[in-house]
Design a protein around this motif. Structure first.
Motif, PDB file in Angstrom:
ATOM      1  N   LEU A 197     -11.826  -4.439   8.401  1.00  0.00           N
ATOM      2  CA  LEU A 197     -11.794  -4.303   9.849  1.00  0.00           C
ATOM      3  C   LEU A 197     -13.160  -3.871  10.372  1.00  0.00           C
ATOM      4  N   TRP A 215      -5.331  -4.608   3.305  1.00  0.00           N
ATOM      5  CA  TRP A 215      -5.133  -5.899   2.659  1.00  0.00           C
ATOM      6  C   TRP A 215      -5.572  -5.806   1.206  1.00  0.00           C
ATOM      7  N   GLY A 216      -4.632  -6.033   0.301  1.00  0.00           N
ATOM      8  CA  GLY A 216      -4.982  -6.125  -1.104  1.00  0.00           C
ATOM      9  C   GLY A 216      -5.469  -7.526  -1.419  1.00  0.00           C
ATOM     10  N   ARG A 264       5.673   1.740  12.022  1.00  0.00           N
ATOM     11  CA  ARG A 264       5.786   1.269  13.395  1.00  0.00           C
ATOM     12  C   ARG A 264       4.939   2.103  14.330  1.00  0.00           C
ATOM     13  N   ARG A 310       3.343  -1.037   6.665  1.00  0.00           N
ATOM     14  CA  ARG A 310       2.768  -0.408   7.858  1.00  0.00           C
ATOM     15  C   ARG A 310       3.872   0.281   8.638  1.00  0.00           C
ATOM     16  N   PHE A 330      -8.431  -7.491  17.378  1.00  0.00           N
ATOM     17  CA  PHE A 330      -9.125  -7.028  16.182  1.00  0.00           C
ATOM     18  C   PHE A 330     -10.147  -8.057  15.722  1.00  0.00           C
ATOM     19  N   TYR A 362     -12.033  -8.907  12.071  1.00  0.00           N
ATOM     20  CA  TYR A 362     -12.169  -8.685  10.637  1.00  0.00           C
ATOM     21  C   TYR A 362     -13.254  -9.608  10.088  1.00  0.00           C
ATOM     22  N   TYR A 397       5.575  -6.121   5.448  1.00  0.00           N
ATOM     23  CA  TYR A 397       5.159  -7.366   6.092  1.00  0.00           C
ATOM     24  C   TYR A 397       4.647  -8.332   5.030  1.00  0.00           C
ATOM     25  N   LEU A 423      -9.935  -8.591   3.439  1.00  0.00           N
ATOM     26  CA  LEU A 423     -10.197  -8.466   4.865  1.00  0.00           C
ATOM     27  C   LEU A 423     -10.616  -7.039   5.183  1.00  0.00           C
ATOM     28  N   TYR A 478      -4.659   1.386  13.337  1.00  0.00           N
ATOM     29  CA  TYR A 478      -4.255   0.004  13.464  1.00  0.00           C
ATOM     30  C   TYR A 478      -4.609  -0.828  12.245  1.00  0.00           C
ATOM     31  N   GLN A 479      -5.251  -0.184  11.309  1.00  0.00           N
ATOM     32  CA  GLN A 479      -5.720  -0.963  10.188  1.00  0.00           C
ATOM     33  C   GLN A 479      -4.595  -1.346   9.254  1.00  0.00           C
ATOM     34  N   LEU A 480      -4.565  -2.588   8.865  1.00  0.00           N
ATOM     35  CA  LEU A 480      -3.719  -3.040   7.776  1.00  0.00           C
ATOM     36  C   LEU A 480      -4.547  -2.992   6.514  1.00  0.00           C
ATOM     37  N   PHE A 516     -11.735  -2.795  16.649  1.00  0.00           N
ATOM     38  CA  PHE A 516     -10.536  -3.205  17.354  1.00  0.00           C
ATOM     39  C   PHE A 516     -10.541  -2.638  18.758  1.00  0.00           C
ATOM     40  N   TYR A 562       0.758  -9.475  13.221  1.00  0.00           N
ATOM     41  CA  TYR A 562      -0.457  -9.887  13.886  1.00  0.00           C
ATOM     42  C   TYR A 562      -0.534 -11.410  13.931  1.00  0.00           C
TER      43      TYR A 562
END
Lengths: 112, 113
Positions: free
Chosen positions: B45, A102-103, A93, A91, B33, B35, A34, B43, A98-100, B48, B102
């Motif tokens: 979390l 993020w770098g 499917r 991620r 969610f 954040y 993504y 970001l 549910y966590q993404l 959620f 998202y």
């Protein structure tokens, strides 16, 4: 730990194509790639995603290598409004988490 | 064309106050969610929710609670605001079982003084 590696920053001339690379060497077979971007002081914006085929939409193109270990986001004709931080995320499917992750992303600066 | 709406863009609160951050989405998404985003930390979390009245802790739930009484609304509550909760707060939503990304709100920049 982030699953992706991106350059910290890049410059691109207005009107030229901006090519943003991302390495995801540990990607597994069911994980999607993504791309999001975040313009200063706004929420992240979804751009595009892909599994193994190249994808194109009205915002950008996504090129995924055959081994899926890296990808490139292409903004074909960059404008000043494309200046933003670009995040590459993987991620699955069916992720129950549910966590993404993020770098730091790539800060893209479009110069006139 | 706004799909995820956060009630306030900027908010200033005093230490010890109870703070409510509201988020509404009009896409009939099951998942929502919260954040927070801080310089150098990306970001993170907080909480959620995958359905009405359901909630799960994220990475940094301490000092926060949430409420999801209706599908379209997800509230973040700071029970007793502290200065280390000064941050940008971002709400997001996503449909269940879909691969699409998202959708984020524009964010609320909260300052606790």
């Amino acid at each position: 730990d982030a699953k992706t590696t991106q350059p910290t920053s890049m410059d691109c001339a207005e009107g030229r194509a901006a090519n943003l690379p991302c390495n995801h060497s540990t990607i597994s077979g069911n994980e999607y790639v993504y791309w999001y971007r975040q313009i200063h002081s706004q929420g992240p914006q979804y751009i595009i995603h892909g599994l193994k085929n190249n994808e194109t939409n009205e915002m950008a193109s996504l090129i995924i290598t055959e081994d899926r270990k890296s990808s490139t986001l292409i903004l074909p004709h960059a404008t000043l409004r494309d200046t933003a931080v670009y995040y590459c995320i993987v991620r699955g499917r069916g992720d129950s988490n549910y966590q993404l992750i993020w770098g730091a992303g790539t800060k893209l600066i479009i110069k006139p | 064309d706004v799909k995820v709406t956060q009630s306030s863009r900027y908010l200033v609160k005093r230490t010890g106050e109870k703070v409510f951050l509201e988020c509404v989405q009009d896409m009939d998404h099951e998942n929502m969610f919260w954040y927070r985003q801080d310089p150098g930390l990306g970001l993170r979390l907080i909480y959620f929710s995958y359905d009405v009245k359901m909630k799960e802790k994220g990475d940094i739930p301490e000092g926060y609670s949430v409420s999801r009484e209706k599908k379209e609304r997800f509230s973040l509550i700071l029970e007793s605001a502290s200065t280390n909760q000064t941050s940008m707060y971002l709400c997001a939503s996503r449909g269940r079982g879909v691969v699409l990304g998202y959708t984020f709100g524009s964010g609320t920049r909260l300052t606790v003084v």
